[in-house]
Design a protein around this motif. Structure first.
Motif, PDB file in Angstrom:
ATOM      1  N   GLY A   1      27.439  41.713  46.572  1.00 45.18           N
ATOM      2  CA  GLY A   1      28.065  40.976  45.488  1.00 45.18           C
ATOM      3  C   GLY A   1      28.906  39.827  46.016  1.00 45.18           C
ATOM      4  O   GLY A   1      28.863  39.491  47.201  1.00 45.18           O
TER       5      GLY A   1
ATOM      6  N   LYS B   1      34.776  38.113  45.338  1.00 39.60           N
ATOM      7  CA  LYS B   1      35.727  38.538  44.307  1.00 39.60           C
ATOM      8  C   LYS B   1      35.064  39.382  43.226  1.00 39.60           C
ATOM      9  O   LYS B   1      35.743  39.881  42.328  1.00 39.60           O
ATOM     10  CB  LYS B   1      36.407  37.317  43.670  1.00 39.60           C
ATOM     11  CG  LYS B   1      37.402  36.618  44.592  1.00 39.60           C
ATOM     12  CD  LYS B   1      38.153  35.539  43.843  1.00 39.60           C
ATOM     13  CE  LYS B   1      39.203  34.874  44.723  1.00 39.60           C
ATOM     14  NZ  LYS B   1      39.968  33.833  43.987  1.00 39.60           N
ATOM     15  N   GLU B   2      33.755  39.544  43.310  1.00 38.66           N
ATOM     16  CA  GLU B   2      33.020  40.287  42.283  1.00 38.66           C
ATOM     17  C   GLU B   2      32.022  41.247  42.931  1.00 38.66           C
ATOM     18  O   GLU B   2      30.822  40.969  42.985  1.00 38.66           O
ATOM     19  CB  GLU B   2      32.295  39.314  41.347  1.00 38.66           C
ATOM     20  CG  GLU B   2      33.230  38.390  40.583  1.00 38.66           C
ATOM     21  CD  GLU B   2      32.466  37.381  39.728  1.00 38.66           C
ATOM     22  OE1 GLU B   2      31.240  37.268  39.919  1.00 38.66           O
ATOM     23  OE2 GLU B   2      33.099  36.732  38.899  1.00 38.66           O
TER      24      GLU B   2
ATOM     25  N   ASP C   1      29.300  43.979  43.473  1.00 42.76           N
ATOM     26  CA  ASP C   1      28.208  44.438  42.626  1.00 42.76           C
ATOM     27  C   ASP C   1      28.141  45.959  42.719  1.00 42.76           C
ATOM     28  O   ASP C   1      27.590  46.514  43.663  1.00 42.76           O
ATOM     29  CB  ASP C   1      26.892  43.812  43.094  1.00 42.76           C
ATOM     30  CG  ASP C   1      25.740  44.084  42.145  1.00 42.76           C
ATOM     31  OD1 ASP C   1      25.666  45.207  41.607  1.00 42.76           O
ATOM     32  OD2 ASP C   1      24.900  43.184  41.957  1.00 42.76           O
TER      33      ASP C   1
ATOM     34  N   GLN D   1      39.653  42.049  46.477  1.00 42.84           N
ATOM     35  CA  GLN D   1      38.946  43.073  45.705  1.00 42.84           C
ATOM     36  C   GLN D   1      39.860  44.215  45.261  1.00 42.84           C
ATOM     37  O   GLN D   1      39.398  45.213  44.707  1.00 42.84           O
ATOM     38  CB  GLN D   1      37.791  43.676  46.534  1.00 42.84           C
ATOM     39  CG  GLN D   1      36.808  42.667  47.098  1.00 42.84           C
ATOM     40  CD  GLN D   1      37.280  42.074  48.407  1.00 42.84           C
ATOM     41  OE1 GLN D   1      37.882  42.767  49.224  1.00 42.84           O
ATOM     42  NE2 GLN D   1      36.999  40.799  48.639  1.00 42.84           N
TER      43      GLN D   1
ATOM     44  N   MET E   1      39.720  46.121  41.961  1.00 39.70           N
ATOM     45  CA  MET E   1      38.559  46.973  41.695  1.00 39.70           C
ATOM     46  C   MET E   1      38.537  48.203  42.605  1.00 39.70           C
ATOM     47  O   MET E   1      37.526  48.905  42.673  1.00 39.70           O
ATOM     48  CB  MET E   1      37.272  46.162  41.874  1.00 39.70           C
ATOM     49  CG  MET E   1      37.237  44.910  41.016  1.00 39.70           C
ATOM     50  SD  MET E   1      35.666  44.022  41.137  1.00 39.70           S
ATOM     51  CE  MET E   1      34.646  45.066  40.091  1.00 39.70           C
TER      52      MET E   1
END
Length: 319
Positions: free
Chosen positions: A104, A107-108, A110, A128, A131
């Motif tokens: 991913g 910052k995002e 997967d 991160q 999350m």
């Protein structure tokens, strides 16, 4: 004859019980040894939140989002254990990981892809951290970051932590000793020069500066650069300034991180050394506008190789 037969049966029962006892004892010993062996396969480490985690020693499948950690894992000789990373934002010096499965964006993450990788460890940085709980549902998640208030110390701590996780404490110590020797020499050179430096970041023409205890504070507190301005407020994004400010502070050395080059974009307005006001500063006149390796400083601080490259960048200013 009957007595003899009864006595023989009794004897057989006793012998059988003894054999079962021996087997039970042997099985218990094996279970104890197995349990002891399993206990030795875990290690306790402290993350950058100050929390203690118990992790599997020498993990076989690791997803890494922190570029400094990816760097250190490679330098520890454990690159083959990495199964996933944010491959689109790898610093050029970590291009050997470009063929990894993408986990991913930086910052995002997967989640679906990461779950399919079935990692036994995930390593993240501040980018991160929001999350972390979600990632922990997939696998144990180790948060590592460089503490701006003690940049050098936390860099060393992170290297040592990864040395413990991968059962490479000796290699980690050797690398830390090498970095420490180089850092001490650089600090002495920087302080003895008496030259004042200003740390800056340019992004599509906009300029920000950073002081001690900032995201680039290691340049002052770790490497010994004397601040040209000690009143800069610590901020993740720095203090936005004008070029008139740079002239007013008149640094002997102006260090520049080009964010646009680090992440891609239009850097045509980022040549700080060509600015007319910068040319009037001592740094401009003496050719001491130092372009720092952008993707290392912006994306990968805290790793073994990155820290070495950062020190080499700063050292070039005093030659």
């Amino acid at each position: 004859m009957k007595r003899v037969k009864k006595w023989s049966l009794a004897s057989l029962v006793v012998v059988g019980v003894m054999m079962l006892g021996a087997c039970g004892s042997s099985s218990a010993t094996e279970d104890t040894e197995k349990s002891s062996s399993e206990a030795q396969e875990t290690v306790k480490v402290t993350d950058s939140n100050g929390e203690t985690l118990e992790l599997k020693s020498h993990p076989k499948k690791v997803v890494v989002f922190d570029m400094g950690a990816l760097d250190t894992i490679k330098e520890l000789g454990e690159a083959d254990k990495v199964v996933g990373a944010p491959t689109k934002t790898l610093p050029s010096y970590l291009s050997s990981f470009k063929n990894l499965e993408s986990a991913g964006g930086i910052k995002e993450p997967d989640m679906e892809k990461i779950n399919a990788m079935q990692p036994d460890l995930i390593i993240i940085s501040g980018r991160q951290q929001d999350m972390q709980k979600e990632l922990e549902n997939i696998a144990p998640t180790l948060y590592l970051s460089v503490d701006n208030k003690k940049a050098w110390e936390s860099t060393v701590e992170n290297i040592e932590t990864l040395g413990t996780v991968f059962d490479k404490e000796d290699v980690a110590k050797e690398k830390v000793d090498e970095l420490t020797t180089k850092r001490e020499a650089l600090e002495e050179i920087a302080k003895e020069s008496g030259k004042k430096g200003l740390m800056s970041l340019v992004n599509e023409g906009s300029l920000s500066v950073f002081g001690p205890e900032s995201r680039f504070g290691i340049i002052y507190e770790g490497f010994g650069v004397i601040p040209a301005d000690e009143a800069i407020e610590p901020s993740p994004h720095g203090q936005e300034v004008s070029y008139e400010y740079v002239l007013e502070k008149n640094p002997d050395i102006l260090f520049v991180v080009d964010r646009t080059k680090a992440i891609g974009g239009d850097d045509s307005k980022n040549n700080v050394a060509d600015n007319a006001l910068v040319k009037e500063t001592t740094a401009g006149k003496e050719g001491k506008v130092i372009s720092l390796t952008p993707d290392v400083w912006y994306l990968a601080g805290g790793g073994i190789k990155a820290t070495q490259m950062m020190m080499e960048d700063v050292e070039s200013a005093y030659k």
